[in-house]
Design a protein around this motif. Structure first.
Motif, short mmCIF file in Angstrom:
data_model
loop_
_atom_site.label_atom_id
_atom_site.label_comp_id
_atom_site.label_asym_id
_atom_site.label_seq_id
_atom_site.Cartn_x
_atom_site.Cartn_y
_atom_site.Cartn_z
N PRO A 1 0.82 -1.23 0.00
CA PRO A 1 0.00 0.00 0.00
C PRO A 1 0.84 1.27 0.00
O PRO A 1 0.35 2.35 -0.30
CB PRO A 1 -0.81 -0.12 1.30
CG PRO A 1 0.03 -0.99 2.19
CD PRO A 1 0.75 -1.95 1.28
N GLY A 2 2.14 1.15 0.34
CA GLY A 2 2.99 2.34 0.47
C GLY A 2 3.41 2.90 -0.87
O GLY A 2 3.59 2.16 -1.84
N ARG A 3 3.55 4.22 -0.93
CA ARG A 3 4.05 4.89 -2.12
C ARG A 3 5.30 5.71 -1.80
O ARG A 3 5.98 6.18 -2.71
CB ARG A 3 2.97 5.83 -2.70
CG ARG A 3 1.63 5.15 -3.02
CD ARG A 3 1.78 4.22 -4.22
NE ARG A 3 0.52 3.53 -4.54
CZ ARG A 3 0.21 2.30 -4.14
NH1 ARG A 3 1.06 1.61 -3.39
NH2 ARG A 3 -0.93 1.75 -4.48
N HIS A 4 5.53 5.88 -0.50
CA HIS A 4 6.63 6.72 -0.01
C HIS A 4 7.15 6.01 1.23
O HIS A 4 6.55 6.06 2.29
CB HIS A 4 6.05 8.11 0.32
CG HIS A 4 7.08 9.12 0.69
ND1 HIS A 4 7.30 9.50 2.00
CD2 HIS A 4 7.93 9.85 -0.07
CE1 HIS A 4 8.27 10.41 2.02
NE2 HIS A 4 8.66 10.64 0.78
N LEU A 5 8.27 5.29 1.08
CA LEU A 5 8.71 4.38 2.15
C LEU A 5 10.16 4.66 2.57
O LEU A 5 11.04 3.79 2.45
CB LEU A 5 8.59 2.93 1.66
CG LEU A 5 7.17 2.48 1.25
CD1 LEU A 5 7.21 1.15 0.50
CD2 LEU A 5 6.27 2.38 2.47
N PRO A 6 10.43 5.88 3.09
CA PRO A 6 11.82 6.20 3.44
C PRO A 6 12.38 5.33 4.56
O PRO A 6 13.59 5.14 4.63
CB PRO A 6 11.73 7.68 3.88
CG PRO A 6 10.30 7.88 4.27
CD PRO A 6 9.50 6.98 3.38
N ASP A 7 11.50 4.78 5.40
CA ASP A 7 11.98 4.02 6.56
C ASP A 7 11.89 2.51 6.37
O ASP A 7 11.97 1.75 7.34
CB ASP A 7 11.19 4.45 7.81
CG ASP A 7 11.34 5.94 8.08
OD1 ASP A 7 12.45 6.46 7.86
OD2 ASP A 7 10.34 6.57 8.46
N THR A 8 11.67 2.08 5.14
CA THR A 8 11.60 0.65 4.85
C THR A 8 12.75 0.30 3.92
O THR A 8 13.01 1.03 2.97
CB THR A 8 10.25 0.30 4.18
OG1 THR A 8 9.20 0.84 4.97
CG2 THR A 8 10.07 -1.19 4.05
N SER A 9 13.42 -0.82 4.18
CA SER A 9 14.54 -1.19 3.31
C SER A 9 14.02 -1.86 2.04
O SER A 9 12.89 -2.37 2.00
CB SER A 9 15.51 -2.12 4.03
OG SER A 9 14.99 -3.45 4.05
N HIS A 10 14.89 -1.88 1.07
CA HIS A 10 14.59 -2.51 -0.21
C HIS A 10 14.20 -3.99 0.00
O HIS A 10 13.20 -4.48 -0.51
CB HIS A 10 15.87 -2.40 -1.04
CG HIS A 10 15.68 -2.54 -2.50
ND1 HIS A 10 16.50 -1.92 -3.40
CD2 HIS A 10 14.78 -3.23 -3.24
CE1 HIS A 10 16.11 -2.22 -4.62
NE2 HIS A 10 15.07 -3.01 -4.55
N ALA A 11 15.00 -4.70 0.79
CA ALA A 11 14.74 -6.12 1.04
C ALA A 11 13.44 -6.30 1.83
O ALA A 11 12.68 -7.25 1.59
CB ALA A 11 15.91 -6.75 1.79
N GLN A 12 13.19 -5.38 2.77
CA GLN A 12 11.95 -5.46 3.55
C GLN A 12 10.72 -5.38 2.65
O GLN A 12 9.73 -6.09 2.88
CB GLN A 12 11.87 -4.27 4.53
CG GLN A 12 12.34 -4.57 5.93
CD GLN A 12 12.24 -3.32 6.81
OE1 GLN A 12 12.64 -2.23 6.40
NE2 GLN A 12 11.72 -3.51 7.99
N ILE A 13 10.79 -4.51 1.65
CA ILE A 13 9.63 -4.36 0.76
C ILE A 13 9.37 -5.69 0.04
O ILE A 13 8.24 -6.18 0.00
CB ILE A 13 9.85 -3.22 -0.26
CG1 ILE A 13 9.98 -1.88 0.47
CG2 ILE A 13 8.69 -3.17 -1.26
CD1 ILE A 13 10.39 -0.71 -0.43
N HIS A 14 10.44 -6.31 -0.48
CA HIS A 14 10.27 -7.62 -1.14
C HIS A 14 9.67 -8.64 -0.18
O HIS A 14 8.78 -9.41 -0.54
CB HIS A 14 11.62 -8.14 -1.64
CG HIS A 14 12.01 -7.61 -2.99
ND1 HIS A 14 11.72 -8.27 -4.16
CD2 HIS A 14 12.64 -6.48 -3.35
CE1 HIS A 14 12.17 -7.57 -5.19
NE2 HIS A 14 12.73 -6.47 -4.73
#
Lengths: 137, 385
Positions: free
Chosen positions: B16-29
């Protein structure tokens, strides 16, 4: 014409393209022709993408062509970040291939598909030169 | 009709996020992977096939399989830009048919909005003959748009109609990055980015991601979730060859017919289409190349609400698409499959749900129609189809 200062990045040169870039120092636009199928190919490489032949010969192109498509890029990136609006284009060379390039010395009236253009080399720091194109005289 | 593939899509999840400065690339996956297996009623321990592409961090499949602890019998890291994830569905279905895996996971995730921007690889042999002249992503597509206009008389108003349709859909999507409906005039009044493309002809740049799960039909029988059939798949690449490129068409000219032939259906059978929409011109050329209208007539064809859901000739991108909703990792192909699944499951946002949506087409474009591109087409069916 809007003021544009194009950067002249030094091209990375590989064994595929040494001869091409050497020729730009002399103001020559070299092209490759496949000796098997006679295709004129772009960009330079060690094999013919039409017939897979590996016997390619260099020849000096006319440097003439016409605009196949163009766009005025308002905001460049990297080396082009500080350039004003500049023209990215495909030019179809007289010899056949369509090459990506910049149009230089343009006015808005020059930016027309089909308009004749001719090569204009702009030197880089290492002595090679980038083939760009200007409206034909 | 009978699906030729033994695999079905059973899980989907869109971040649902479009702006994720506090989430890592791997976390998103990992977040989207967990979301998709949960949607299917499975866990990551069930996954034995994994598919990801160039957006995955580090060593891609190796890095992410390690991060998530996947135990795999099959790994595919096909790189076709934004078309990769549409191709992955075909690859996963083939792998499942061949017995290489039973539960396949596909992930996409990234943060181009808040993380470092992607830069073009300088070791590419084309670099000194293309990128060195200041090629940008909009610039490449603009070259195609300019040529299409010159050859066929396509207009900026016609391109704008594509954005207008997407924006009418996005207003129903609470997660859309650009939820505001826009008019043709507003598109034309938005700043010129690269002639003839205005800012509103370009897709959004967002963080986020998505994931899909495919399983063998035997596995699906034990799941409670409605599955989606894979009826047809086609893929290809289109490139500059020996310098003899034509910017007025895309690889969909070849991948589309392959998918239709496999599915054994006609254009009139398609109820909904997810069309990759990096730019308005991408959609225009794609619908022509897929055969929804005659070549060069796309501009006229998209007028009069043709692409608008639920009652247009070809309702498209009902989540708002890349033009309005999201374009995570600057290559949003997976979101195209996810919205098609929502339509086939009857779970799209109510005002844009196509009634009795039985067959959907998904098309992914990767790379650039301005030089070299990947192209993948899927035809998907509702469980009963």
């Amino acid at each position: 014409m809007t003021e544009t200062t194009l950067p002249n990045p030094v091209p990375p040169i590989t064994p595929d393209t040494t001869e091409f870039w050497e020729a730009t120092k002399r103001g020559e636009l070299l092209l490759q022709r496949c000796t098997s199928c006679q295709s004129v190919i772009w960009y330079p490489r060690m094999m013919c993408p039409e017939c897979s032949g590996t016997s390619l010969e260099w020849f000096t192109g006319s440097g003439k062509g016409e605009i196949y498509s163009w766009t005025k890029t308002r905001k460049g990136l990297g080396d082009y970040a500080k350039a004003g609006p500049f023209i990215l284009a495909y030019v179809q060379l007289e010899e056949g291939p369509k090459v990506m390039t910049n149009i230089v010395d343009w006015t808005d009236e020059d930016l027309v598909i089909g308009k004749p253009v001719e090569v204009a080399f702009t030197p880089t720091e290492d002595g090679t030169a980038l083939p760009r194109f200007r409206p034909a005289k | 009709m009978t699906a030729k593939y033994s695999a079905v899509l059973v899980g989907a999840y869109e971040h649902p996020g479009r702006h994720l400065p506090d989430t890592s690339h791997a976390q998103i996956h990992a977040e989207v992977a967990l979301g998709a297996v949960a949607d299917a009623g499975l866990t990551l321990a069930d996954v034995d096939g994994y598919f990801c592409s160039g957006d995955a961090p580090g060593f891609g499949g190796l890095t992410m399989a390690n991060y998530m602890g996947l135990k795999l019998s099959y790994l595919d890291t096909t790189e076709m830009g934004g078309s990769s994830y549409v191709a992955h569905v075909g690859h996963a279905a083939a792998a499942i048919a061949a017995g290489k895996c039973k539960v396949a996971l596909i992930t996409l995730g990234g943060k181009p909005r808040t993380g470092p921007a992607w830069s073009r690889p300088k070791n590419a042999p084309e670099y000194p003959f293309e990128d060195i002249y200041g090629l940008t992503t909009p610039g490449g597509y603009a070259l195609a748009a300019q040529r299409h206009m010159a050859e066929f008389g396509t207009t900026s108003e016609q391109l704008a109609a594509i954005k207008v349709a997407a924006s009418k859909h996005a207003k129903h999507n609470p997660n859309a990055f650009l939820p505001k409906e826009v008019t043709v005039e507003e598109v034309l009044e938005s700043p010129m980015v690269s002639d003839p493309l205005h800012r509103l002809d370009c897709c959004v740049v967002t963080d986020g991601g998505g994931a899909l799960v495919l399983v063998h039909k035997d596995v699906a029988k034990d799941l409670k979730r409605q599955s989606v059939s894979i009826l047809g798949h086609g893929e290809t690449i289109k490139h500059t060859g020996s310098g003899n490129l034509d910017l007025t068409f895309t690889g969909a000219r070849w991948s589309g017919p392959r998918a239709f032939e496999e599915a054994g259906i006609k254009h009139a059978d398609i109820n909904y289409a997810s069309i990759y929409d990096s730019f308005t011109i991408t959609v225009l050329e794609t619908i022509e190349d897929l055969g929804f209208c005659e070549k060069g007539k796309g501009g006229e064809w998209v007028l009069d609400g043709a692409l608008e859901a639920p009652f247009g000739k070809l309702p498209f991108n009902t989540d708002g698409g890349g033009l309005c909703n999201n374009h995570p990792t600057n290559r949003g192909g997976i979101t195209k499959v996810i919205e098609a699944m929502r339509q086939l499951r009857g779970e799209a946002n109510a005002p844009v749900q196509v009634p009795d949506c039985e067959i959907a087409l998904v098309h992914g474009t990767g790379g650039s129609i301005g030089n070299r591109m990947g192209s993948a087409t899927l035809i998907l069916g509702r469980e009963s189809a």
